[in-house]
Design a protein around this motif. Sequence first.
Motif, PDB file in Angstrom:
ATOM      1  N   SER A 318       0.907  -1.244   0.013  1.00  0.00           N
ATOM      2  CA  SER A 318       0.178   0.049  -0.008  1.00  0.00           C
ATOM      3  C   SER A 318       0.781   1.148   0.080  1.00  0.00           C
ATOM      4  O   SER A 318       2.072   1.097   0.287  1.00  0.00           O
ATOM      5  CB  SER A 318      -0.982   0.035   1.248  1.00  0.00           C
ATOM      6  N   VAL A 319       0.252   2.309  -0.386  1.00  0.00           N
ATOM      7  CA  VAL A 319       0.962   3.628  -0.319  1.00  0.00           C
ATOM      8  C   VAL A 319       1.399   3.884   1.157  1.00  0.00           C
ATOM      9  O   VAL A 319       2.269   4.467   1.691  1.00  0.00           O
ATOM     10  CB  VAL A 319       0.166   4.841  -0.910  1.00  0.00           C
ATOM     11  N   ASN A 320       0.423   3.632   2.143  1.00  0.00           N
ATOM     12  CA  ASN A 320       0.447   3.964   3.516  1.00  0.00           C
ATOM     13  C   ASN A 320       1.857   3.288   3.917  1.00  0.00           C
ATOM     14  O   ASN A 320       2.543   3.638   4.832  1.00  0.00           O
ATOM     15  CB  ASN A 320      -0.473   3.467   4.337  1.00  0.00           C
ATOM     16  N   ALA A 321       2.228   1.775   3.512  1.00  0.00           N
ATOM     17  CA  ALA A 321       3.337   1.358   3.931  1.00  0.00           C
ATOM     18  C   ALA A 321       4.568   1.922   3.329  1.00  0.00           C
ATOM     19  O   ALA A 321       5.521   2.081   4.053  1.00  0.00           O
ATOM     20  CB  ALA A 321       3.413  -0.229   3.202  1.00  0.00           C
ATOM     21  N   VAL A 322       4.471   2.459   2.144  1.00  0.00           N
ATOM     22  CA  VAL A 322       5.878   3.157   1.586  1.00  0.00           C
ATOM     23  C   VAL A 322       5.781   4.515   2.499  1.00  0.00           C
ATOM     24  O   VAL A 322       7.214   4.645   3.027  1.00  0.00           O
ATOM     25  CB  VAL A 322       5.530   3.799   0.076  1.00  0.00           C
ATOM     26  N   VAL A 347       2.585  -3.501  -4.721  1.00  0.00           N
ATOM     27  CA  VAL A 347       1.268  -4.263  -4.956  1.00  0.00           C
ATOM     28  C   VAL A 347       0.510  -3.893  -6.260  1.00  0.00           C
ATOM     29  O   VAL A 347      -0.244  -4.399  -6.858  1.00  0.00           O
ATOM     30  CB  VAL A 347       0.356  -4.051  -4.000  1.00  0.00           C
ATOM     31  N   GLY A 348       0.739  -2.490  -6.638  1.00  0.00           N
ATOM     32  CA  GLY A 348       0.006  -1.839  -7.707  1.00  0.00           C
ATOM     33  C   GLY A 348       0.573  -0.599  -8.302  1.00  0.00           C
ATOM     34  O   GLY A 348       1.706  -0.216  -7.491  1.00  0.00           O
ATOM     35  N   ASP A 349       0.061  -0.095  -9.293  1.00  0.00           N
ATOM     36  CA  ASP A 349       0.473   1.313  -9.848  1.00  0.00           C
ATOM     37  C   ASP A 349       0.477   2.162  -8.706  1.00  0.00           C
ATOM     38  O   ASP A 349       1.507   3.137  -8.777  1.00  0.00           O
ATOM     39  CB  ASP A 349      -0.573   1.754 -10.805  1.00  0.00           C
ATOM     40  N   GLY A 368      -0.705  -9.094 -13.654  1.00  0.00           N
ATOM     41  CA  GLY A 368      -2.256  -9.302 -13.523  1.00  0.00           C
ATOM     42  C   GLY A 368      -2.862  -8.477 -12.537  1.00  0.00           C
ATOM     43  O   GLY A 368      -2.971  -7.145 -12.463  1.00  0.00           O
ATOM     44  N   GLU A 369      -3.708  -9.256 -11.764  1.00  0.00           N
ATOM     45  CA  GLU A 369      -4.617  -8.449 -10.699  1.00  0.00           C
ATOM     46  C   GLU A 369      -3.640  -7.540  -9.858  1.00  0.00           C
ATOM     47  O   GLU A 369      -2.776  -8.319  -9.142  1.00  0.00           O
ATOM     48  CB  GLU A 369      -5.325  -9.540  -9.978  1.00  0.00           C
ATOM     49  N   GLN A 370      -3.720  -6.364  -9.470  1.00  0.00           N
ATOM     50  CA  GLN A 370      -3.080  -5.654  -8.542  1.00  0.00           C
ATOM     51  C   GLN A 370      -3.524  -5.747  -7.083  1.00  0.00           C
ATOM     52  O   GLN A 370      -4.426  -4.908  -6.508  1.00  0.00           O
ATOM     53  CB  GLN A 370      -3.274  -4.203  -8.895  1.00  0.00           C
ATOM     54  N   GLY A 374      -2.157 -11.028  -6.668  1.00  0.00           N
ATOM     55  CA  GLY A 374      -1.427 -10.787  -8.052  1.00  0.00           C
ATOM     56  C   GLY A 374       0.065 -10.718  -7.743  1.00  0.00           C
ATOM     57  O   GLY A 374       0.839 -11.109  -8.580  1.00  0.00           O
ATOM     58  N   MET A 375       0.351  -9.963  -6.432  1.00  0.00           N
ATOM     59  CA  MET A 375       1.885 -10.003  -6.370  1.00  0.00           C
ATOM     60  C   MET A 375       2.498 -11.275  -6.123  1.00  0.00           C
ATOM     61  O   MET A 375       3.655 -11.590  -6.666  1.00  0.00           O
ATOM     62  CB  MET A 375       2.022  -8.895  -5.055  1.00  0.00           C
TER      63      MET A 375
END
Length: 535
Positions: A318-322, A347-349, A368-370, A374-375
Amino acid sequence: MTSGDSVQNRPQRAVPKVFFLGAGPGDPSLLTIRGAELLASAAVVVHEDELHRDIIETYVPEDTLLRPVSEMGVQPHTRGRRLGELAQEHGMVVRLAADDGLLFTSTTAEAQVLSGSDVGFEIVPGVGASSSAAAFTGTPLTNANVRSVRYVSATDMTRSDVSRFANTGHVISGTVTDTITAVEGMLGDEWEADTPTLVVAGVSTVHQHSIETTLGQLPDRLREEFDADTVVQTIFGAVVEQRRELSWFESKPLFGWQVLVPRTREQGAETVEALAEYGAEGTVVPTIAIQPPRSPRQMERAIHALVDGDYQWLGLTSVNAVRAVKMWLADLGLDVRSLAGVKVAAVGDKTAEALREWGIEPELLPSGEQSARGMLEDWPVFDDEEGFNRVLLPRADIATDVLVEGLTERGWKVDDVTAYRTVRAAPPPKPIRESIKGGNFDAVLFTSSSTVRNLVGIAGKPHPSTVIAAIGPATAQTAQDHGLHVDVLADEASLPVLIAGLSDFARKRRDDALAEGIVPVRPSQDRRNSRRSRG
């Protein structure tokens, strides 16, 4: 936007100056580049509260001194004098004016007071109201037969202004009350009652509302549709009939839809912007709040191990993890260089974008699935030749075990560490809660199971007429478990795909209504039929 009495880091000008800036119809995206630059460097901005609110929030720094026009005086010469006094005290003043800043405004009268004084001035034009009305309703102001346009301010003198130019296109600007007076005067001067007429308010915003009618019917329609003090633009003549092929703005699939966005304020702002591209207005209702872990020791030890090179992979879901990892490193006086040699998975874009802004290009991004699943599908199996197999997953306290279990099966040793906690937010204000339960929202976007649970917990269940859009199967199942019917399920776990799916749903809903000979209405307008058929 907040105002303050201290202004810092502003460029100092040798000569105090007032910039009269045309703000356009009020949409921040229509402000000129020159206007945005001036607002960013102004010491003082003089504005009209409601008209310029969005522009101020978008372009004016928080430490800029704000002054409403109402404090500048009633007469133009008084306002001009006080603008000069502000410039002498603070250096650079921007005076926001409606639309292009010149037509039907007091700009020149205010600027004239500064002429010859010790205060300089510039007049910077903006986008005009009449051209905006024409563009955003798809109504040409001229055509092969109409070669000139007359702009008229709606007053009791309008009748004489337009009657002398009966073969010229006209645009009348003014309040509903003044427009009714002007139109009734025109009809009294024997203007044809069946003259095609278009009136529009809220130009360029998701609140834009236009009525196509005739000159004779216009006074009654104005009284029915608008408040007396609403400012409207009225175009009349044969050009109005051409808009049926050019009405691009109000034909957006989600035009006028009120969409509930249960996300954090930071995430919600981006969602609202994306919805606006489809013509919808988003309302953010925070359902979760991000807080530090109850016991930070585990995360502290993990960050030290990460810096020491004890992990081969850092998985960020997640962005929060970053943000959490970035914050912990900063607390230690370290930066992104401390992660050299560590492979990073996103995990995603959105998470990848947050990493790139920090200077990290992720090694792994789901093809594929974000999602965590998917990861996992793209994560390599551990190879003994790689030396060590430790993975750090700094995540929320409510994260699922899918990724941990899958990585363990692939031979990795996973440290699943709570980097932050998600707690239920406080209930929204009573009017919002009543709107949710009463069906005033046309749709709600659910981007996780927690948003479903928390929204129902703090605000109640959305009305049966509200379109429910879910980002994935797990979120949809949670919505169904809470008694909600899911109308839109995203093809992949992506917010843009979810919004596009809602747009497709709205378009099909409208097309089906037209095919049945029914005037299309938004779900909130159809809320009395709680057992509506679902497409």
